[in-house]
Design an enzyme around this catalytic site. Sequence first.
Site, PDB file in Angstrom:
ATOM      1  N   HIS A 173      72.630  21.186  35.580  1.00 40.70           N
ATOM      2  CA  HIS A 173      71.969  21.955  34.520  1.00 40.70           C
ATOM      3  C   HIS A 173      71.242  21.049  33.507  1.00 40.70           C
ATOM      4  O   HIS A 173      70.056  21.229  33.227  1.00 40.70           O
ATOM      5  CB  HIS A 173      72.970  22.835  33.774  1.00 40.70           C
ATOM      6  CG  HIS A 173      73.681  23.826  34.648  1.00 40.70           C
ATOM      7  ND1 HIS A 173      73.128  24.339  35.789  1.00 40.70           N
ATOM      8  CD2 HIS A 173      74.909  24.406  34.544  1.00 40.70           C
ATOM      9  CE1 HIS A 173      73.977  25.193  36.350  1.00 40.70           C
ATOM     10  NE2 HIS A 173      75.071  25.249  35.613  1.00 40.70           N
ATOM     11  N   LYS A 207      75.598  15.905  26.301  1.00 41.14           N
ATOM     12  CA  LYS A 207      76.966  16.190  25.877  1.00 41.14           C
ATOM     13  C   LYS A 207      77.318  17.553  26.449  1.00 41.14           C
ATOM     14  O   LYS A 207      76.559  18.511  26.267  1.00 41.14           O
ATOM     15  CB  LYS A 207      76.973  16.208  24.348  1.00 41.14           C
ATOM     16  CG  LYS A 207      78.285  16.426  23.706  1.00 41.14           C
ATOM     17  CD  LYS A 207      78.250  16.003  22.243  1.00 41.14           C
ATOM     18  CE  LYS A 207      77.605  17.026  21.331  1.00 41.14           C
ATOM     19  NZ  LYS A 207      77.918  16.852  19.907  1.00 41.14           N
ATOM     20  N   ARG A 236      66.684  26.152  21.248  1.00 44.06           N
ATOM     21  CA  ARG A 236      68.011  26.725  21.498  1.00 44.06           C
ATOM     22  C   ARG A 236      67.918  27.633  22.713  1.00 44.06           C
ATOM     23  O   ARG A 236      67.340  28.718  22.654  1.00 44.06           O
ATOM     24  CB  ARG A 236      68.530  27.459  20.268  1.00 44.06           C
ATOM     25  CG  ARG A 236      70.009  27.811  20.406  1.00 44.06           C
ATOM     26  CD  ARG A 236      70.660  28.154  19.091  1.00 44.06           C
ATOM     27  NE  ARG A 236      70.038  29.322  18.514  1.00 44.06           N
ATOM     28  CZ  ARG A 236      69.695  29.466  17.229  1.00 44.06           C
ATOM     29  NH1 ARG A 236      69.929  28.508  16.364  1.00 44.06           N
ATOM     30  NH2 ARG A 236      69.130  30.574  16.795  1.00 44.06           N
ATOM     31  N   GLN A 292      70.442  29.027  24.370  1.00 46.85           N
ATOM     32  CA  GLN A 292      71.328  30.181  24.185  1.00 46.85           C
ATOM     33  C   GLN A 292      72.451  29.821  23.237  1.00 46.85           C
ATOM     34  O   GLN A 292      72.743  28.630  23.094  1.00 46.85           O
ATOM     35  CB  GLN A 292      71.927  30.619  25.526  1.00 46.85           C
ATOM     36  CG  GLN A 292      72.849  29.568  26.124  1.00 46.85           C
ATOM     37  CD  GLN A 292      73.387  29.917  27.478  1.00 46.85           C
ATOM     38  OE1 GLN A 292      72.737  30.537  28.270  1.00 46.85           O
ATOM     39  NE2 GLN A 292      74.610  29.500  27.750  1.00 46.85           N
ATOM     40  N   LEU A 298      61.450  23.834  14.163  1.00 47.02           N
ATOM     41  CA  LEU A 298      61.072  22.463  13.868  1.00 47.02           C
ATOM     42  C   LEU A 298      61.509  22.149  12.449  1.00 47.02           C
ATOM     43  O   LEU A 298      61.129  22.854  11.503  1.00 47.02           O
ATOM     44  CB  LEU A 298      59.547  22.329  14.010  1.00 47.02           C
ATOM     45  CG  LEU A 298      58.957  20.961  13.718  1.00 47.02           C
ATOM     46  CD1 LEU A 298      59.431  19.915  14.731  1.00 47.02           C
ATOM     47  CD2 LEU A 298      57.425  21.028  13.753  1.00 47.02           C
ATOM     48  N   LYS A 299      62.312  21.113  12.335  1.00 46.51           N
ATOM     49  CA  LYS A 299      62.757  20.739  10.987  1.00 46.51           C
ATOM     50  C   LYS A 299      61.692  19.869  10.344  1.00 46.51           C
ATOM     51  O   LYS A 299      61.318  18.824  10.895  1.00 46.51           O
ATOM     52  CB  LYS A 299      64.071  19.972  11.069  1.00 46.51           C
ATOM     53  CG  LYS A 299      65.170  20.811  11.664  1.00 46.51           C
ATOM     54  CD  LYS A 299      66.519  20.217  11.395  1.00 46.51           C
ATOM     55  CE  LYS A 299      67.555  21.209  11.860  1.00 46.51           C
ATOM     56  NZ  LYS A 299      68.897  20.843  11.499  1.00 46.51           N
TER      57      LYS A 299
HETATM   58  C1  BG6 Z   1      78.131  27.270  35.764  1.00 47.22           C
HETATM   59  C2  BG6 Z   1      79.340  26.405  35.637  1.00 47.22           C
HETATM   60  O1  BG6 Z   1      77.180  26.657  36.596  1.00 47.22           O
HETATM   61  O2  BG6 Z   1      77.545  27.479  34.484  1.00 47.22           O
HETATM   62  C3  BG6 Z   1      80.331  27.014  34.671  1.00 47.22           C
HETATM   63  O3  BG6 Z   1      79.944  26.238  36.916  1.00 47.22           O
HETATM   64  C4  BG6 Z   1      79.673  27.351  33.351  1.00 47.22           C
HETATM   65  O4  BG6 Z   1      81.426  26.135  34.457  1.00 47.22           O
HETATM   66  C5  BG6 Z   1      78.402  28.149  33.584  1.00 47.22           C
HETATM   67  O5  BG6 Z   1      80.599  28.111  32.593  1.00 47.22           O
HETATM   68  C6  BG6 Z   1      77.632  28.349  32.281  1.00 47.22           C
HETATM   69  O6  BG6 Z   1      76.576  29.231  32.495  1.00 47.22           O
HETATM   70  P1  BG6 Z   1      75.999  30.122  31.311  1.00 47.22           P
HETATM   71  O7  BG6 Z   1      74.771  30.735  31.880  1.00 47.22           O
HETATM   72  O8  BG6 Z   1      77.062  31.097  30.955  1.00 47.22           O
HETATM   73  O9  BG6 Z   1      75.726  29.166  30.203  1.00 47.22           O
END
Ligand code: BG6
Length: 441
Positions: free
Chosen positions: A193, A286, A328, A330, A337-338
């Site tokens: 991700h 992070k 952001r 989610q 923009l600061k």
């Molecule tokens: C998944 C992970 O790919 O993404 C999970 O395996 C995580 O651990 C999830 O909770 C988070 O997805 P979202 O869309 O809820 O932020």
Amino acid sequence: MTDAELRTMISKTLTCRIDKRENCGEKMDQFLERCFYHSGQYDSQENFAELDRKLKEHEAGRVSNRLFYLSIPPNIFIEAVKCASLSASSGNGWTRVIVEKPFGRDSESSAALTKALKQYLQEDQIFRIDHYLGKELVENLSVLRFSNLIFEPLWSRQYIRNVQLIFSEDFGTEGRGGYFDNYGIIRDIIQNHLLQILALFAMETPVSLDAEDIRNEKVKVLRSMRPLSLEDVVIGQYKSHTKGGITYPGYIDDKTVPKDSLTPTFAAAALFIDNARWDGVPFLMKAGKALHNKIAEIRVQFRHVPGNLYNRNFGTDLDQATNELVIRVQPDEAIYLKINNKVPGLGMRLDRSNLNLHYAARYSKEIPDAYERLLLDAIEGERRLFIRSDELDAAWSLFTPVLKELEEKKIIPEYYPYGSRGPVGAHYLAARYNVRWGDLG
Ligand code: BG6
């Protein structure tokens, strides 16, 4: 389950949320009539052949396309794909397979999985989902960069001090420990991700919006990155914590997790892209579970204004004067923009304010769920938001060495209380690169 039971189950969550047509009820009924339940073993060619027969009855000779969505444990991918492709692929239309991560555990297992899948499918039949690519604000990254004049000229080492990619969840593994313990947060979130967001953020301008052109640029930037080193990573694991009379369980209290597990539920990492655009700019990531909040965001901290006439307003804390762009992802989608601004009044005092694009205030439309977009794309054969196999190889090669080292050396994670801000080690890591995490205010 019977067809009727399946339909009742689907109808509980089925809506016309995005496409609010007047004849919504009718559309839903038409949709439900086309839902059938068929059970079988994932590794039985005979069962898939029965599925094929059943599908053919409904297709009644029309051109039919088949999309298999594998929401199954990774160790049975290959068998299921084999059976689907040999016994139930479409005779006169296309056959596609959506695969959910994890795509392997490291470079070797991922390469083996790719090789095995290719025995049965062409690369253009495989749709590897990373659902973060389907999130509205991630989709918007390219629009922001490439269709506004003001961002792209600043998008380099010349003006950007560091980039932060932050993912945090305020709940633990909660029964998913069996899966999670085998993977850990680096494989679960960072390697896919966050890295995918980084690739879109940092890639060069693609030749066009065509899926292959975009993915070519993503691969290029991933291949320009230095593999993560052990010194540049901090790992943590949450432990039980009592707050307001409620005791929140630690990671190893999850019944599906071994008591001596060292699997990280938190990690912070500093990554670098060794190309002309990004040389020396730390990309800090992070990610953690059981933290104090649920958020996913991108923070871009710009350099200080050279010879800033107003420095005295900020005393010695120059960081306070730095422009920061926050995307952001989610919850509560926003881009802000600061900027430094004069506090109205007769004196000359500056503070930081936000130029704020708050989605809920600006757009009345509901934002589609990532999966809504991705499933539609798979049906339409749009591959832009799916991971190509060379992207996957490049992504694994950045993390495989450090994952091996962490496991071989049995590095003990830094323990942090459930609901906290995570291990302090993350601050030391950032400080080493002269960075302060932006989410701390
Ligand atoms: C998944 C992970 O790919 O993404 C999970 O395996 C995580 O651990 C999830 O909770 C988070 O997805 P979202 O869309 O809820 O932020």
